[in-house]
Design an enzyme around this catalytic site. Structure first.
Site, PDB file in Angstrom:
ATOM      1  N   CYS B 267      27.953  35.798  45.318  1.00  0.00           N
ATOM      2  CA  CYS B 267      29.194  35.046  45.541  1.00  0.00           C
ATOM      3  C   CYS B 267      29.744  35.319  46.943  1.00  0.00           C
ATOM      4  O   CYS B 267      29.095  34.967  47.924  1.00  0.00           O
ATOM      5  CB  CYS B 267      30.213  35.391  44.461  1.00  0.00           C
ATOM      6  N   LEU B 268      30.885  35.997  47.100  1.00  0.00           N
ATOM      7  CA  LEU B 268      31.376  36.319  48.446  1.00  0.00           C
ATOM      8  C   LEU B 268      30.281  37.058  49.216  1.00  0.00           C
ATOM      9  O   LEU B 268      30.064  36.806  50.408  1.00  0.00           O
ATOM     10  CB  LEU B 268      32.639  37.168  48.362  1.00  0.00           C
ATOM     11  N   GLY B 311      35.603  29.166  46.383  1.00  0.00           N
ATOM     12  CA  GLY B 311      36.213  28.072  47.115  1.00  0.00           C
ATOM     13  C   GLY B 311      35.486  27.816  48.425  1.00  0.00           C
ATOM     14  O   GLY B 311      35.507  26.727  48.961  1.00  0.00           O
ATOM     15  N   HIS B 349      26.972  33.694  39.717  1.00  0.00           N
ATOM     16  CA  HIS B 349      27.137  35.047  39.192  1.00  0.00           C
ATOM     17  C   HIS B 349      26.039  35.435  38.212  1.00  0.00           C
ATOM     18  O   HIS B 349      26.159  35.125  37.022  1.00  0.00           O
ATOM     19  CB  HIS B 349      28.509  35.195  38.530  1.00  0.00           C
ATOM     20  N   GLU B 351      25.588  38.150  36.982  1.00  0.00           N
ATOM     21  CA  GLU B 351      26.161  39.091  36.004  1.00  0.00           C
ATOM     22  C   GLU B 351      26.990  38.361  34.938  1.00  0.00           C
ATOM     23  O   GLU B 351      27.462  38.992  33.981  1.00  0.00           O
ATOM     24  CB  GLU B 351      27.036  40.123  36.722  1.00  0.00           C
TER      25      GLU B 351
END
Ligand SMILES: Nc1ncnc2c1ncn2[C@@H]1O[C@H](COP(=O)(O)OP(=O)(O)O)[C@@H](O)[C@H]1O
Ligand SMILES: Nc1ncnc2c1ncn2[C@@H]1O[C@H](COP(=O)(O)OP(=O)(O)O)[C@@H](O)[C@H]1O
Ligand SMILES: [Mg+2]
Ligand SMILES: [Mg+2]
Lengths: 1065, 372
Positions: B267-268, B311, B349, B351
């Site tokens: 993600c990030l 986002g 994700h 996870e």
């Protein structure tokens, strides 16, 4: 894979309990998917009322039994290179398995498309399947399978009682049950082994949650779950009998995805290609789970999932079977996104089954692991309360909502009696016992403990109860309160009941306060992407509309609502055909229906679909929003027809025959005045409010008489009384006759023909009509009768009188639209019993047999600029027979006798060169077969014996043993027909009927009694019931029995014609 | 006629204290920066909050979502209308030790949860953690509005107004990252988790594959001389806000790249790897926040259903990186892989928590590369 040229699709045959209209939906979508690929399609399905058996969908249609015997012949003739087995329910699956095991598919090298047959076999063999699941670490309840009672008993003792018993290769829980002790075990196991090779004895899981997943997998091993569903009723009540919610409400993320992952690994391990349904038991205390079963095919649940999410499961499954990958298909609903995704709902759906048990004499009302319901509805809302109460009203049983309590007649006396009976024992009434219990101070936790229903659902119902109580006490109708109540799905009428106003008054107040429902789209993605969908519902939990009114070019078509006895897939055919025909006139169709088993609620049928209630309130809401050109009430069966008056009075334009004229036909006294004025005969009749009146009438016109109460909840309990005593009994028992509930009584004609006129008229002029004849005499409900085209025994004079009467009535009622008149014919006189100014049950049959689409003619009559030309058809060169399908085997205890009340759940129609050929095919298509072991005959009364003598001789020529009851046997022998005498069951002497039945020595039972000889009827009840319970074809009407005899004696299946619809019409 | 009978005589002993559903009810407002306003019933803490308004279409897992630090600074609207059903489980089931969302918007709040694991109602939890929440009925209209006009700022207010607040201008990661180094597990290989606000299930997933896990703060300099541990690979976690605000983490990743240390970004972390390797990121119109995002394994017909909450997205790929996953719906990038070295990352994700667990194999795949 190499390009397919021609694919054979197996249909599901007649609608029966456990296998209903959902397979018309799946088959139709499969045929569309194939057609898009330019693949030729051959469909085998004797269910002529379906939409899939249409020339628009399949290239060749065979109205023949879905049995290995017939399908093999069709394969030999059509030479398809592929076959689809998973779109026709258990019937198609079992037929496919047999074809495979007999080597037929291999011999004609027909490829099984989609899920490999090995996987299907594995899922059907419960024992082997359990072992497979353990090999991939998926838990199942302790169980093992047995083929004899002894085995079953020892297993049960090992697992320890109570145990769950299930039949292999069966559907809808047939033969299954829960045994608390050896006695119950014996009963259930014997029952199951009567039709299934093996039973599974299984650890009984008490009050577990039941959860289902609908899984899709492609040949690239992509696997998604399209929908999960949670049963409100705990495990132990069949999913088909349960109130079902999608998506699940009480599962945490971990539970949801634990079960999702399990579903996916099961489906991958099986190599499913297409659609698959996985059922779980989830322990609410520990979150431990077990797999209950897997259906490697489209199922009732997948139809529900498809309507609940908007995801076209069957269509996608068919494409995947052709070798497509999920990533190669787009999302038909959004048109912009992928088919490879999992729908996200921003609403909740609640499915509630529809039962019709009250229609059956002696039936056991409890519901459990086997199916008894005949249909279902699906309510959509943004709160559980809203969706749940919509669904209750959608049942069309005159319930206003969760707190309705009219199912509890005062006969059941005190509250406590009612609750002990209906809260503890699961029956169709339990959902109403919940609210009743709450109103009487029983706590949610107590109710949860008793019923096994999760407190979450009960709290929602408690909420409704509390809000209604609050209104009852405060009488507060402020905007805030009204809106709050509407957001909980409380109807105007119910609010009115609570404050002593009418529904219309509440409606007016509501609108004046600006409280009206929003129109929301079902877009599969919870608004994340824009979507082109026309799939709509209404909610008060919103403040915007997703759609704009269609206005003048919109035509509302009212659908049939839930399938039930007396109104079924035939009215979906009429609705869908109407939608099709409207296209011709550039009209935009707006369908309103609430039945997830239908094709009319498919995403690609109408210009606009409101998955909504067929109540006046909701139809009026939609009319006010859409301001359509008009509403068609005559193609959805009786329900829409019943709305005509209220809608008309509310200012809605009814298209076709006027509401006033509909009323003139529905209202008995108005109608009979009309008949008199046209001097058309009718059986003498009158209406009374007391027994005296009834008896005087009966004695004047002479017994027997037909009585029908003006109001009875679900299914008008009609009855024939042959004696004064019976009439008295009837009047007392039903407590039916009173000032507010008058009873209508008519002279009942015996031994007379029943004839139907189906027609379409324009401005009072008949434009097309068909006269069809019943095989059985009057007294068998037209929905249960065997109907034949062309008529076989009607003389020109009778036909002419019927036509004249029809024309006169059409003129008098200025009919524009479809209608049906039922006649009795007695020595060249005809008598009218009723007229329905709407499409009748027989419309698909007559349309498909004559080749004239009567619905198209109707739509022409509505919109054609000028008078349409009369449509006629050449004399038929073949004979077509429509035969009923009964589901008595599921309705424990019900007497399988034919009466004036309808009992059949479905129908088939077959074609032949003559009546015998068509009838034989039809009987086989409804589960019958040519006897090979032995024939049992029991004829009540001298006259019946004499009238059957010829047939008995023919039967004896078959060279298989005849068995008969004492008198019948004596009679046969007296006419030197050899027969073995069997004692009646209640005589408890051997040789006894029961032993011969259970030892499979009999495979045809003929039991003909005079309905009026009460004693015989009762004595023979057991015989009929055991025949049904042992899967032995049963005939109870002499004309049927004689025709069937002629058919099996004169026809040889080996040489019987295998002709497609195109070859006939 | 039959059912116009006011009520059946059977309904005798009514509970005597009937309550209207919304007795002592408090109303508030959701105000968007373009002026759009929704009235709603308070079902959490009664106090104002401001942030970026986003919507999520997941149907389960609100406890997991609320405790996902990637929602820091955001007011979360649930498109699934009925929320609160199974209450709140013990904190060991959460994705962090407290709620991260700035505010919650639902359509139909359920105050009477039912679940064996539930310790309290959602409302109680929100009040305990001082998180405002509104029950506005038409969450679908809100979602459509954001879809059409893009993610926008908004605030939940009751009596007194507060200014709007734009979280993109802040370094949110600094707020949610761990403060000190944490060591768990003792496996054959050592992984450093660069914590930009890591969901707990990343650590759980890695530890389940027996590794030694060292979690360090976002700005921890792994290559400083005084670092007293060695490690074999780096996982860069998810986290809130604009990736360009976390320069220090980016620099750490750059050093790791220079030293060819295997890296997995989530993600990030995916966006940070891209930036560190010379790629670029941009802000999506309204992001991906759902549990049903189809991601195609680039160049195959294999597709996985994934959970997403972001986002920003990776636009320009870094040199020598190839697309690993692509979003099947809008074609946006969902993962990258270096053509030669074990530098890989995914936008979704693996996870899960909440959502499908179908891509957990990413951890195994990465560990294979690490273990060689
Ligand atoms: N072990 C069990 N304990 C309790 N109820 C069960 C058990 N197994 C099945 N049931 C109930 O019986 C119903 C029918 O069983 P199922 O295997 O689904 O048969 P069918 O093939 O008719 O769907 C299920 O829906 C479930 O409610
Ligand atoms: N007067 C009568 N004499 C003999 N049979 C009758 C008479 N009236 C009705 N029936 C039988 O009862 C059946 C049902 O009656 P009908 O009036 O058609 O009720 P429904 O509205 O349920 O169709 C008919 O199909 C017919 O077989
Ligand atoms: Mg089942
Ligand atoms: Mg009739």
């Amino acid at each position: 894979m190499d390009k397919l040229r021609k694919v054979l699709v197996l249909g599901a045959g007649a609608l029966k309990i456990g296998q209903s209209g959902e397979f018309d939906y799946s088959g139709s979508q499969a045929l569309k998917a194939l057609r898009e690929e330019g693949i030729a399609t051959v469909l085998v399905n004797p269910n002529i009322a379906t939409i899939q058996t249409s020339k628009l969908l399949a290239d060749e249609v065979y109205f023949l039994p879905v049995t290995a015997f017939f399908v093999e012949k069709i394969i030999a003739k059509e030479r398809p290179d592929g076959i689809l087995l998973s779109f026709g329910g258990q019937t198609a699956l079992n037929c496919g398995i047999e074809l495979f095991q007999k080597g037929v598919l291999e011999h004609h090298n027909v490829r099984v498309l989609g899920t490999p047959i090995s996987a299907i076999l594995l899922t059907e063999d419960r024992q082997a399947f359990a072992e497979h699941l353990h090999s991939i670490d998926i838990p199942t309840p302790h169980s093992s399978s047995a083929e004899t009672l002894e085995e079953a008993l020892s297993i049960a003792n090992r697992i320890s009682f109570p145990v769950m018993i299930r039949a292999g290769f069966a559907l809808g829980g047939q033969g299954s049950g829960i045994a608390k002790d050896a006695g119950e075990l014996e009963r259930i196991v014997n029952g199951a082994l009567a039709f299934a090779p093996q039973v599974l004895i299984e650890q009984y899981l008490h009050h577990y949650k039941e959860v289902e997943y609908e899984v899709v997998r492609d040949c690239y091993d992509n696997c998604i779950t399209v929908c999960n569903m949670e049963n409100m009723d705990p495990l132990g009540i069949h999913t088909g009998e349960s109130i079902v919610i999608a998506p699940s409400q009480t599962l945490t993320n971990s539970e949801y995805h634990m079960l999702r992952s399990a579903s996916i690994s099961i489906v991958k391990s099986l190599g499913i290609v297409g659609e698959c349904n996985v059922q779980f038991a989830l322990d609410p205390r520990t979150s431990a789970y077990y797999v209950i079963e897997v259906n490697a095919r489209l199922s009732r649940s997948s139809a529900l999932a498809s309507k609940a999410t908007g995801y076209p499961l069957a269509y996608v499954a068919a494409k995947l079977a052709l070798g497509y990958g999920l990533t190669e298909l787009t999302n038909r609903v959004t048109g912009v996104t992928q088919a490879c995704f999992e729908p996200s709902l921003d609403y909740v759906v609640v499915k509630i089954p529809r039962w019709d048990l009250s229609k059956f004499k002696g039936v056991d009302e409890t519901i459990g692991t086997g199916m008894k319901s005949v249909g279902e509805v699906m309510g959509i809302g943004r709160t559980f309360e809203e969706a749940y109460q919509k669904a209750i009203r959608m049942l069309d049983l005159d319930f206003e909502g969760a707190t309705s309590d009219k199912v509890f007649s005062s006969a059941d006396s005190t509250i406590d009696d009612i609750l002990t009976k209906y809260l503890y024992i699961p029956t169709p009434r339990r959902m109403f016992a919940l609210a009743l219990a709450m109103c009487n101070g029983i706590s949610v936790s107590e109710i949860a403990a008793i019923t096994g229903i999760d407190p979450w659902f009960l709290e929602r119902i408690q909420h409704i109860v509390d809000i209604e109580q609050a209104l009852r006490i405060s009488q507060d109708l402020s905007a805030v309160r009204l809106l709050e109540m509407k957001q909980l799905g409380i109807s105007d009428k119910r609010i009115g009941e609570l404050v002593g106003k009418t529904g219309l008054e509440i409606r007016a107040l509501r609108k004046q306060l600006g409280i009206t429902p929003s129109i929301f789209q079902i877009d599969t993605l919870a608004a994340e992407y824009p979507s082109e969908t026309n799939y709509l519902y209404m909610t008060y939990n919103g403040q915007h509309h997703d759609a704009a009114p269609l206005g003048d070019e919109g035509i509302i078509v009212l659908g049939s609502g839930p399938y039930r006895i007396g109104s079924s897939v035939e009215f979906d055919w009429t609705s869908v055909s109407t939608v099709e025909a409207l296209k011709k006139y550039g009209k935009r169709s707006i369908v309103i229906n609430c039945n997830p088993e239908t094709v009319s609620t498919d995403y690609d049928i109408s210009d606009r679909l409101y998955f909504e209630e067929l109540t006046f309130e909701r139809i009026a809401d939609i009319c006010e929003f859409e301001s359509p050109y008009g509403v068609i009430v005559s193609v959805g069966g009786q329900t829409p027809n019943n709305r005509a008056r209220a809608l008309h009075n509310y200012g809605v334009r009814i298209l076709g025959t006027s509401a006033a004229h509909i009323d003139q036909a529905e209202d008995r006294s108005k109608f009979s005045r009309l008949l008199d004025s046209l001097d058309i005969r009718q059986p003498a009749w009158d209406t009374f409010i007391d027994l005296d009146g009834l008896t005087r009438f009966a004695e004047r016109v002479g017994f027997p008489v037909l009585v029908r109460p003006s109001y009875v909840l679900s299914g008008n309990a009609m009855n024939v009384c042959y004696t004064r005593e019976e009439l008295e009994q009837y009047a007392q028992a039903a407590a039916a006759v009173s000032a507010e509930h008058p009873v209508t009584v008519s002279k009942f004609f015996q031994k007379v023909k029943e004839i139907e006129l189906d027609a379409v008229a324009q401005h009072g002029q008949i434009k097309a009509f068909v006269i069809s004849e019943h095989i059985e005499n009057a007294g068998v409900h037209s929905g249960d009768a065997t109907i034949v085209l062309p008529p076989q025994t009607l003389n020109a004079e009778t036909m002419c009188k019927i036509e004249q009467a029809g024309r006169a009535i059409a003129r008098a009622l200025e009919i524009t639209g479809p209608f049906n008149i039922q006649f009795l014919a007695k020595d060249n006189q005809v008598y009218v019993i009723e007229a329905n100014l709407r499409a009748s049950r027989t419309f698909p049959f007559i349309s498909k047999v004559t080749g004239i689409n009567f619905i198209e003619t109707f739509v022409d009559a509505l919109f054609a600029r000028n008078e349409i030309a009369p449509v006629s058809f050449p004399p038929l060169t073949f004979t077509a027979v429509k035969a009923p399908q009964f589901s008595f085997s599921r309705l424990t205890g019900a007497d399988p006798i034919l009466r004036v009340e309808m009992a059949s759940t479905g129908e088939v129609a077959c074609f032949g060169d003559d009546l015998e050929e068509a009838y034989l095919k039809a009987i086989i298509a409804t589960g019958g077969h040519v006897p090979a072991k032995g024939i049992f005959i029991s004829l009540g009364g001298e006259d019946k014996k004499v009238r059957f003598l010829e047939s008995a001789r023919l039967l004896s020529s078959l060279g298989i043993p005849l068995y008969a009851t004492e008198k019948t046997c004596a009679f046969l022998r007296a006419h030197d027909i050899a027969a073995t005498m069997l004692y009646k069951i209640h005589e408890h002497k051997s040789p006894n009927i029961l032993t011969y039945f259970s030892e499979n020595k009999v495979d045809l039972a003929i039991n003909i009694v005079d309905n009026h000889v009460k004693k015989e009827l009762d004595d023979d009840y057991l015989v009929r019931r055991y025949a049904v319970d042992h899967n032995i074809p049963l005939f109870t009407k002499i004309k049927q029995a004689r025709l069937f005899t002629r058919a099996i004696v004169t026809k040889d299946l080996a040489t019987i014609h295998i002709k497609s619809w195109n070859e006939y019409v | 006629m039959h059912n116009c009978v006011p009520e059946n005589a059977l309904l005798v002993q009514h509970r005597q204290t009937p309550l209207w559903g919304k007795e002592q009810s408090i109303y508030g407002k959701l105000i968007l920066e373009d002026g759009t306003t929704f009235d709603g019933l308070s079902c959490g803490y009664t106090g104002p909050t401001a942030g970026e308004v986003v919507f999520s279409t997941g149907m389960v897992g609100y406890p997991e979502s609320l405790t996902d630090s990637s929602y820091t600074g955001q007011i979360l609207a649930m498109t699934y209308p009925i929320i609160g059903n199974y209450g709140v489980p013990a904190s060991s089931y959460w994705e962090d030790d407290h709620i991260h969302i700035a505010g919650l918007i639902v359509s139909n709040y359920i105050d009477l949860p039912s679940h064996a694991q539930s310790t309290m109602s959602l409302g109680t939890w929100l009040q305990q953690e001082k998180i405002p929440a509104l029950e506005i009925k038409d969450t679908r209209l809100l979602a459509r509005h954001i879809r059409e006009h893009g993610t926008m700022l908004g605030k939940i207010v009751f009596d007194d107004d507060i200014p709007f607040y734009d979280p993109d201008g802040d370094n949110l990661v600094a707020r949610v990252s761990v403060r000190q180094v944490l060591q768990e597990g003792d496996g054959d290989t050592t992984i450093v988790l660069l914590d930009c606000g890591a969901k707990r299930n990343i650590a759980r997933s890695l530890l389940a594959r027996n590794v030694r896990l060292i979690t360090v703060p976002w700005d921890f300099d792994l290559f400083a001389p005084d670092v007293n541990f060695t490690f074999d690979s780096i996982v860069v976690s998810n986290g809130p806000g604009n990736p360009k605000m976390v320069g220090q983490t980016i620099r750490t990743i750059q050093k790791a790249i220079d030293q060819r240390i295997p890296i997995l970004g989530i993600c990030l972390g995916h966006q940070l790897l891209a930036l560190a390797a010379g790629g670029d990121t941009y802000k999506l119109k309204y992001g991906h926040r759902s549990q049903n995002q189809p991601c195609i394994l680039n160049g195959t017909k294999r597709c996985s259903i994934t959970t997403q909450n972001h986002g920003f997205a990776v636009g320009k790929l870094p040199p020598d990186f190839t697309p690993w996953f692509v979003n099947a719906n809008d074609g946006s990038n969902e993962g990258i892989q270096h053509i030669e070295y074990p530098f890989l990352s995914v936008q979704f994700h693996p996870e899960a928590m909440p959502g499908p667990m179908d891509t957990a194999w990413i951890f195994d795949y990465f560990l294979e590369k690490v273990r060689g």
